[in-house]
Design an enzyme around this catalytic site. Structure first.
Site, PDB file in Angstrom:
ATOM      1  CB  ALA B  36      -0.909  -0.001   1.219  1.00 33.88           C
ATOM      2  CG  ASP B  37       0.233   4.335  -2.889  1.00 27.45           C
ATOM      3  OD1 ASP B  37      -0.906   4.355  -2.363  1.00 27.45           O
ATOM      4  OD2 ASP B  37       0.410   4.449  -4.111  1.00 27.45           O
ATOM      5  CB  SER B  38       0.475   7.998   1.341  1.00 24.95           C
ATOM      6  OG  SER B  38       0.588   8.613   0.070  1.00 24.95           O
TER       7      SER B  38
END
Lengths: 414, 78
Positions: B36-38
């Protein structure tokens, strides 16, 4: 700077004529229309209820389904098409040096599907639950090229040229300049568009630009015909892999054509109408010929802008102005008669068809030319493709804002 | 830790992050293990809020690093 030439070594296409290059080309040679009733939304309240839609696109053949929420369809088309273009160029596994490979992909309107859907959701649920964190990155125009550079790890220049219906041609022309100037050895270039939406179709209806031949969709896009009544909205993506000629030769690439000339001008006249004497268009064609170092007589085929609007007569006049007597000898066709007007993707789509015409020795036709307008009196390759090997071709693209782009493509040397 | 919440959350995380449900275990980090990224975390938080009818304020999100953290947060704030 040494004389760096630009080869076309790969093409990818998603269009209403097919979701890859070969099916699109086969449809173009069969004279098939990609126009039908609008299925992407309920168009029953609009005066125009037809369009050329991309059908049966399978994005998950190219990327995982989480990206469907993160990328507007115009970006999805670009990413999918980039895989096909790189594979066609033989660069999908054996990638060129990343720092020397750039991406110029533009779009006319960008992520209007995402804008419309999100605005509805925001009104219903408020900003926090209504707007996806991917809203901005999912709709802005340079994210088509941005995502392509991320998916393939390409680190050369990446930007988007936005010039309405000449976007695709400007993107290819500017990418060719980047290679000639030494900024890159390989460029993925073209336009992408997905605008079959209520606001977008409605907006072109409001500008009175669209055909209303709802009862006979496949006949609606009829460039140069006396009974033409506006253009037909279309969508899709066409990307060219451009490569510095020596670079392409050194790796034994299949060279489809050369980008031999590029011109760009402005009418400085009106937001939507062409200049009545087509000054800007003529200047643009002349610049492209000069850039290619070719006399007008060298051109054997013109892929016209030919939108199926009143402007077709102006373009015809412009071609006569630039080519003089040779206008009687060269072939001109508008492939928009089949694939409709792909807006920002039109220029690269038509450039791609020009490359295939050079490579395969066949000119795609203008279909639906049953009743030529007396003001449109050139050889438009009516109804059927024509088997003839030409050496140099011109592709015209003109856009709202009075912006013009012309590209010359040539057979590779030797 | 509530197995009930964990089982429910697995499906949501697998769907949102496009990973297999069997990969989603309590100790997994969203960013280090599940890709996951931000932005994906913001999206995931919204999906969890909707499913479990909780509110996860932005200043609490930084403290939720693993699947287990999310389960505990939901359990304590439901």
């Amino acid at each position: 700077m040494a004389d760096r030439k630009v080869a076309v070594t790969g093409i990818g296409i998603i269009s209403p004529l097919g979701n890859d290059l070969e099916s699109t080309w086969a449809s173009a040679l069969a004279g098939r229309s990609g126009v039908g009733p609008i299925t992407k939304f309920d168009a029953s309240s609009l005066p125009t209820r037809i369009a050329a839609e991309v059908r049966d696109f399978e994005p998950t053949k190219y990327f995982s389904k989480k990206y469907l929420r993160q990328m507007d369809p115009f970006i999805q088309y670009a990413v999918a098409t980039s895989y096909m273009a790189l594979e066609h160029a033989g660069l999908h596994e054996d990638k060129p040096p990343a720092e020397r490979t750039g991406v110029y992909i533009g779009s006319g309107l960008g992520g209007i599907t995402t804008i419309e859907n999100t605005f509805e959701k925001m009104k219903e649920k408020g900003w926090r639950r209504g707007i996806s964190p991917y809203f901005v990155s999912g709709l802005i125009i340079n994210l088509a090229g941005g995502q392509v550079s991320i998916f393939h790890g390409l680190k050369g220049p990446s930007m988007s040229h936005v010039s309405a219906c000449s976007t695709g041609a400007h993107s290819v022309g500017e990418a060719a300049l980047a290679i000639r100037y030494g900024r890159a050895d390989v460029m993925i270039a073209g336009g992408t568009e997905s605008t079959i939406t209520p606001l977008s179709v409605g907006g072109f209806c409001a500008a009175r630009a669209l055909s209303q031949r709802n009862d006979d969709p496949t006949k609606a896009s009829r460039p140069f015909s006396a009974s033409r009544d506006g253009f037909v909205m279309s969508e899709g993506c066409a990307l060219l892999v451009l490569e510095e000629y020596e670079h392409a030769k050194a790796r034994g690439a299949n060279i489809l054509a050369m980008v031999s000339g590029y011109g760009a001008t402005s009418d400085a006249h009106h937001v939507t109408a062409p200049h009545p004497e087509a000054e800007g268009a003529q200047a643009c064609m002349r610049l492209a010929l000069e850039d290619a170092g070719l006399a007008p007589e060298a051109i054997g085929y013109i892929n016209a802008h030919g939108t199926s609007t009143m402007a077709d007569a102006v373009e015809t006049m412009a071609i006569r102005g630039v080519f003089g007597d040779h206008a009687e000898k060269l072939a001109v066709s508008s492939t928009k008669s089949m694939h409709g007007h792909m807006l920002g993707a039109a220029g690269s789509m038509e450039g791609a068809l020009c490359c295939l015409a050079l490579e395969r020795g066949v000119l795609p036709p203008t279909i639906n030319l049953d009743d030529p307008d007396p003001a449109c009196d050139l050889d438009y390759v009516p109804h059927e493709p024509r088997r003839v090997q030409v050496e140099h071709v011109l592709s015209n693209s003109f856009g709202f804002g009075g912006t013009n782009a012309c590209l010359v493509f040539s057979r590779p040397p030797g | 830790m509530s197995d009930d919440i964990l089982n429910k959350i697995k499906g949501i995380i697998a769907e949102q992050l496009d990973v297999g449900e069997d990969e989603v275990t309590a100790e997994k980090s969203f960013t280090d293990d599940l890709g996951a990224d931000s932005l994906a975390i913001v999206e995931l938080v919204l999906a969890l809020e909707e499913e479990f009818e909780v509110k996860i304020p932005d200043d609490q999100v930084d403290g939720i690093k693993t699947v287990g953290d999310a389960v505990n947060y939901i359990q304590n704030n439901k």
